[in-house]
Design an enzyme around this catalytic site. Structure first.
Site, mmCIF file in Angstrom:
data_model
loop_
_atom_site.group_PDB
_atom_site.id
_atom_site.type_symbol
_atom_site.label_atom_id
_atom_site.label_comp_id
_atom_site.label_asym_id
_atom_site.label_seq_id
_atom_site.Cartn_x
_atom_site.Cartn_y
_atom_site.Cartn_z
ATOM 1 N N THR A 36 0.862 -1.178 0.000
ATOM 2 C CA THR A 36 0.000 0.000 0.000
ATOM 3 C C THR A 36 0.901 1.231 0.000
ATOM 4 O OG1 THR A 36 -0.067 0.035 2.418
ATOM 5 C CG2 THR A 36 -1.786 -1.210 1.280
ATOM 6 N N ALA A 83 -0.036 -3.464 9.142
ATOM 7 C CA ALA A 83 -1.121 -2.682 9.753
ATOM 8 C C ALA A 83 -1.267 -1.349 9.047
ATOM 9 C CB ALA A 83 -0.843 -2.436 11.238
ATOM 10 N N GLU A 84 -2.486 -0.903 8.982
ATOM 11 C CA GLU A 84 -2.718 0.519 8.700
ATOM 12 C C GLU A 84 -2.430 1.245 10.004
ATOM 13 O OE1 GLU A 84 -3.531 2.055 5.929
ATOM 14 O OE2 GLU A 84 -3.890 0.307 4.651
ATOM 15 N N THR A 100 -7.869 -4.435 7.656
ATOM 16 C CA THR A 100 -6.474 -4.897 7.711
ATOM 17 C C THR A 100 -6.073 -5.325 9.109
ATOM 18 O OG1 THR A 100 -5.833 -3.477 5.851
ATOM 19 C CG2 THR A 100 -4.075 -4.222 7.329
ATOM 20 N N THR A 125 0.790 -1.711 19.744
ATOM 21 C CA THR A 125 1.178 -0.327 20.019
ATOM 22 C C THR A 125 0.732 0.100 21.413
ATOM 23 O OG1 THR A 125 0.752 1.992 19.360
ATOM 24 C CG2 THR A 125 -0.956 0.384 18.872
ATOM 25 N N ASP A 126 1.453 1.048 21.994
ATOM 26 C CA ASP A 126 1.047 1.587 23.291
ATOM 27 C C ASP A 126 -0.231 2.416 23.188
ATOM 28 O OD1 ASP A 126 2.102 3.777 21.941
ATOM 29 O OD2 ASP A 126 3.478 4.368 23.536
ATOM 30 N N GLU A 127 -0.640 2.757 21.975
ATOM 31 C CA GLU A 127 -1.833 3.578 21.803
ATOM 32 C C GLU A 127 -3.107 2.849 22.226
ATOM 33 O OE1 GLU A 127 -2.172 6.165 18.386
ATOM 34 O OE2 GLU A 127 -0.065 5.794 17.885
ATOM 35 N N TYR A 153 -7.728 3.929 14.657
ATOM 36 C CA TYR A 153 -6.495 3.147 14.544
ATOM 37 C C TYR A 153 -6.221 2.348 15.803
ATOM 38 C CZ TYR A 153 -1.556 2.169 15.210
ATOM 39 O OH TYR A 153 -0.379 1.557 15.532
ATOM 40 N N LYS A 157 -6.222 -1.804 16.560
ATOM 41 C CA LYS A 157 -5.081 -2.551 17.101
ATOM 42 C C LYS A 157 -5.469 -3.258 18.398
ATOM 43 C CE LYS A 157 -1.388 -2.739 15.817
ATOM 44 N NZ LYS A 157 -0.757 -3.746 14.923
ATOM 45 N N ASN A 182 6.601 5.093 20.373
ATOM 46 C CA ASN A 182 6.868 5.652 19.045
ATOM 47 C C ASN A 182 8.269 5.295 18.557
ATOM 48 O OD1 ASN A 182 4.452 7.050 19.819
ATOM 49 N ND2 ASN A 182 4.951 8.613 18.298
ATOM 50 N N ASN A 183 8.340 4.717 17.368
ATOM 51 C CA ASN A 183 9.622 4.369 16.773
ATOM 52 C C ASN A 183 10.148 5.496 15.887
ATOM 53 O OD1 ASN A 183 10.099 0.833 16.312
ATOM 54 N ND2 ASN A 183 8.777 1.797 17.829
ATOM 55 N N LYS A 192 5.201 10.690 8.970
ATOM 56 C CA LYS A 192 5.346 10.620 10.421
ATOM 57 C C LYS A 192 6.176 11.803 10.928
ATOM 58 C CE LYS A 192 3.203 6.617 10.781
ATOM 59 N NZ LYS A 192 1.974 6.410 11.539
ATOM 60 N N ASN A 252 6.550 16.953 21.619
ATOM 61 C CA ASN A 252 6.735 17.060 20.169
ATOM 62 C C ASN A 252 7.555 18.289 19.800
ATOM 63 O OD1 ASN A 252 5.288 14.734 19.779
ATOM 64 N ND2 ASN A 252 3.414 15.749 19.083
#
Length: 339
Positions: A36, A83-84, A100, A125-127, A153, A157, A182-183, A192, A252
């Site tokens: 994709t 994954a999306e 997906t 993911t931690d999300e 998202y 997951k 986060n990677n 990203k 951020n």
């Protein structure tokens, strides 16, 4: 050992394949990727001619295609990176994320059961835990933290994680789950935060920062993450969840300013934009379990990892320029068109 790695043309999956073939030259890696927008065959170019590397273009939600791949390669281990994953895209179009991330996981689980895979590993993911308050730096996500999602998202997951746990309990499948922070690092898709900011800064373009940039993320260098997954797959306890964190919490705006400093660029490039809906404020992971059980800790300090990342993007302009131009999407045909 033969590993089937889904999503291997993506950021983390691609780095995992590179690291695995370098550290375990006797292992065989089969990469499955739908290619994709986030799947990039150029990421796999350095290992394209490795005799122990095989590529299969397929959608993990396509059960007949996946079954055929399992029949052909008979993998010992399945690691699902596919994954999306972009939150903004999930807000615009949740459906593809459910297809997906949940149905695709179910297809892989069923195939793994049918073909007697020795270990299935779900990369999460931690999300799935939601977020933490900015005024409580003492709070961290543990494996016991309740799931509390904020976006389509993260909900997709979380749904995949619950499905994996159900298969573990119902069918006694030998599976593990990891939830990472986060990677960042080489081959990161330019939408990203870190690659977007450093590429824009290198081109003297505005750096769009959501809100005031106060959101906090725990940053994990991608190679450290890959080594953690490798340990879990080879030595982790079936049925367990392992949190993988970088011990590198940053706002951020601090990340953006650090990028500008390392590039020698002015903070005048920063452009604050309207925040996105449901934006989680803070993520923070406690990796005590994986440290205690498997001896893993992150090895890369944030400033060092960021320097390595910046140098990679400086030295691989053609890779990210092809992504920005859309040329990377034609790369599969170039590599495999005559094969």
């Amino acid at each position: 050992m033969k590993l089937l790695v889904t999503g291997g043309a993506g950021f983390i999956g691609g780095n995992f394949i590179h690291d695995t073939l370098e550290r375990y030259p006797e292992d065989i890696v089969v990469c499955v990727d739908k290619l994709t927008y986030a799947g990039n065959m150029e990421t796999l170019f350095p290992i394209y001619d490795n005799e122990n590397f095989h590529f299969e273009k397929a959608d993990i939600a396509d059960a007949p295609a996946i079954k055929a791949i399992f029949e052909k390669h008979k993998p010992d281990v399945v690691i699902n990176f596919a994954a999306e994953s972009h939150v903004d895209r999930s807000i615009e179009d949740p459906g593809i994320f459910l297809t997906t991330n949940i149905l695709g996981t179910q297809v892989l689980l069923d195939a793994s059961r049918e073909f007697g895979v020795k270990r299935y590993h779900q990369v999460s993911t931690d999300e799935v835990y939601g977020d933490l308050p900015l005024d409580r730096p003492d709070l961290l996500f543990t494996e016991e933290t309740p799931i509390h999602t904020s976006s389509p998202y993260s909900a997709s997951k979380a749904g995949a994680d619950l499905l994996c746990q159900a298969y573990s309990r119902t069918y006694k499948m030998p599976l593990t789950i990891s939830r990472c922070s986060n990677n960042y690092g080489p081959y990161h898709f330019p939408e990203k935060l870190i690659p977007l900011m450093l590429i824009n800064a290198m081109q003297d373009k505005p750096l769009p920062v959501y809100g005031k940039g106060e959101n906090v993320r725990d940053w994990l260098y991608v190679v450290d993450h890959c080594r953690a997954i490798d340990l879990i797959v080879r030595n982790g306890t079936p049925g367990e969840v392992y949190n993988i964190g970088g011990h590198n919490e940053r706002t951020n705006i601090d990340v953006v300013k650090t990028i500008l400093r390392q590039l020698g660029k002015s903070e005048s490039l920063i452009n604050y934009v309207t925040d996105r809906p449901g934006h989680d404020m803070r993520y923070g992971i406690d990796p005590a379990k994986i440290n205690k059980e498997l001896g893993w800790l992150p090895e890369t300090k944030f400033e060092d990892g960021l320097h390595l990342t910046i140098e990679w993007y400086k030295n691989n302009e053609s890779w990210w320029q092809n992504v920005l131009d859309g040329e990377y999407q034609n790369y599969y045909d170039k590599m495999y068109g005559d094969r």
